[in-house]
Scaffold this motif. Structure first.
Motif, PDB file in Angstrom:
ATOM      1  N   ALA A 113     -66.307 -62.153  -1.918  1.00  0.00           N
ATOM      2  CA  ALA A 113     -66.784 -62.170  -3.270  1.00  0.00           C
ATOM      3  C   ALA A 113     -67.982 -63.050  -3.463  1.00  0.00           C
ATOM      4  O   ALA A 113     -68.786 -62.800  -4.345  1.00  0.00           O
ATOM      5  CB  ALA A 113     -65.683 -62.603  -4.211  1.00  0.00           C
ATOM      6  N   GLU A 169     -63.153 -55.418 -11.732  1.00  0.00           N
ATOM      7  CA  GLU A 169     -63.967 -54.210 -11.558  1.00  0.00           C
ATOM      8  C   GLU A 169     -64.305 -53.682 -12.938  1.00  0.00           C
ATOM      9  O   GLU A 169     -63.428 -53.548 -13.795  1.00  0.00           O
ATOM     10  CB  GLU A 169     -63.208 -53.160 -10.741  1.00  0.00           C
ATOM     11  N   TYR A 218     -68.934 -50.305  -4.955  1.00  0.00           N
ATOM     12  CA  TYR A 218     -70.319 -50.749  -5.121  1.00  0.00           C
ATOM     13  C   TYR A 218     -70.283 -52.088  -5.856  1.00  0.00           C
ATOM     14  O   TYR A 218     -69.344 -52.374  -6.608  1.00  0.00           O
ATOM     15  CB  TYR A 218     -71.120 -49.730  -5.932  1.00  0.00           C
ATOM     16  N   TYR A 219     -71.340 -52.897  -5.660  1.00  0.00           N
ATOM     17  CA  TYR A 219     -71.272 -54.270  -6.156  1.00  0.00           C
ATOM     18  C   TYR A 219     -72.577 -54.717  -6.809  1.00  0.00           C
ATOM     19  O   TYR A 219     -73.671 -54.492  -6.273  1.00  0.00           O
ATOM     20  CB  TYR A 219     -70.927 -55.226  -5.006  1.00  0.00           C
ATOM     21  N   LEU A 268     -70.406 -61.012  -5.735  1.00  0.00           N
ATOM     22  CA  LEU A 268     -70.496 -59.560  -5.772  1.00  0.00           C
ATOM     23  C   LEU A 268     -69.443 -59.007  -6.718  1.00  0.00           C
ATOM     24  O   LEU A 268     -68.258 -58.988  -6.386  1.00  0.00           O
ATOM     25  CB  LEU A 268     -70.329 -58.981  -4.360  1.00  0.00           C
ATOM     26  N   GLU A 269     -69.870 -58.590  -7.915  1.00  0.00           N
ATOM     27  CA  GLU A 269     -68.966 -58.010  -8.904  1.00  0.00           C
ATOM     28  C   GLU A 269     -68.824 -56.519  -8.649  1.00  0.00           C
ATOM     29  O   GLU A 269     -69.813 -55.770  -8.621  1.00  0.00           O
ATOM     30  CB  GLU A 269     -69.506 -58.246 -10.317  1.00  0.00           C
ATOM     31  N   ARG A 270     -67.602 -56.054  -8.443  1.00  0.00           N
ATOM     32  CA  ARG A 270     -67.378 -54.635  -8.178  1.00  0.00           C
ATOM     33  C   ARG A 270     -67.642 -53.837  -9.452  1.00  0.00           C
ATOM     34  O   ARG A 270     -67.126 -54.153 -10.523  1.00  0.00           O
ATOM     35  CB  ARG A 270     -65.948 -54.403  -7.696  1.00  0.00           C
ATOM     36  N   GLY A 322     -62.886 -57.045  -3.611  1.00  0.00           N
ATOM     37  CA  GLY A 322     -63.730 -58.029  -4.275  1.00  0.00           C
ATOM     38  C   GLY A 322     -63.051 -58.911  -5.295  1.00  0.00           C
ATOM     39  O   GLY A 322     -63.697 -59.776  -5.882  1.00  0.00           O
TER      40      GLY A 322
END
Length: 308
Positions: A11, A42, A137-138, A154-156, A294
């Motif tokens: 993350a 997410e 995807y992030y 990295l935010e999903r 994530g």
């Protein structure tokens, strides 16, 4: 048992850090952003997300600044996050401090997902981004701590499924459940199988730390089951999340910087051996739990190493 996990389950990436081959990542000697938790874990473009940072060795509420990457990573770059995101090519996001909220940019799935913008005149069409092994995807979210290197969470982001037949795409929409963050329940210490209090950690001893999270018997297990589109078979495949634990401390030495469970393991804990320092005194520890899609949870511990 320890298990390697996919790279993109991470993350937070300390991109832009200066290499230091003499210090392991688990040893904390200066302020550092260790993780960022997103709620929800997410989200679709336009939805509001709250971010909470875990910052080591920072008193009070550190003056963090937040931003999102403004351009996608060029195909010629091998890093997870494009180099431009470490410069000025970012968009301000939310407020300042260890926690902030804001909307996922409307063009997130275009910049970092499978949607492609219209090509510029005279140029070939853009190639869509590939998902990770979990189909995700992030959105890169940059976090700046004064006096320290930037970190990128990295935010999903939930984007449309592409490349599948209409029937498979419809089935995916009906079956897919957005990721929830894992739940780290507790972190305990033992010596030779006997519990040890955090304020009485024996000096120069090998201590076994156990991180326990919600399991299959709980209403919301940390390792969730989800569906992913398999390109080879052109069908949906059901998978179970793997989990990874990152360990950090201001002193002492962990046997491993990271431990975890693979998607085939159903145990809801992970252990790591830690050699306590020989000199008595305070010690701080941080434990970060990440799932394969994530999601993040973490705990900060304050202990005392006592003379034996």
């Amino acid at each position: 048992m320890k298990a390697p996990l996919p790279l993109l389950a991470v993350a937070v990436l300390a991109v832009g850090c200066r290499p230091d081959f003499g210090t392991r990542s688990s040893r904390i000697t200066e302020p550092r952003i260790l993780a960022v938790q997103a709620t929800p874990a997410e989200a679709r473009p336009g939805e509001v997300v709250t971010y909470r940072a875990l910052v080591a060795l920072a008193d009070g509420a550190p003056a963090l600044s937040w931003s999102t990457c403004a351009t996608s990573k060029p195909a010629t770059e091998n890093n997870v996050v494009g180099a431009s995101c470490l410069g000025k090519d970012v968009r301000a996001f939310g407020g300042r401090g260890p926690e902030t909220s804001g909307e996922v940019p409307a063009d997130a799935c275009t910049l970092f997902g499978p949607d492609t913008p219209a090509p510029r005149p005279g140029e070939p069409p853009f190639r869509p981004h590939d998902p990770d092994v979990t189909g995700g995807y992030y959105l890169p979210v940059r976090v700046d701590l004064p006096g320290s290197d930037p970190a990128v969470a990295l935010e999903r982001i939930r984007c449309n499924l592409v490349g599948a037949s209409p029937e498979v795409a419809r089935d995916f929409r009906e079956r897919y459940v957005p990721n929830r963050a894992p739940h780290l329940l507790e972190v305990t210490a033992q010596v030779n199988g006997a519990p040890v209090a955090l304020d009485a950690l024996p000096a120069d001893a090998t201590i076994t730390w156990r991180a326990r999270w919600s399991g299959p018997e709980d209403a919301e297990p940390s390792a969730e089951t989800y569906v992913v589109y398999d390109v080879a078979s052109q069908s949906l495949v059901e998978r179970r999340e793997s989990l990874r634990v990152s360990w950090y401390a201001t002193s002492g030495d962990f046997e491993a910087d990271r431990t975890g469970r693979s998607e085939d393991e159903t145990e809801s804990f992970s252990e790591n051996a830690w050699t306590a320092p020989a000199t008595p005194g305070p010690v701080q520890l941080w434990v970060v739990l990440r799932d394969a899609r994530g999601g993040v949870d973490f705990l900060a511990l304050h202990g005392t190493v006592a003379a034996r």
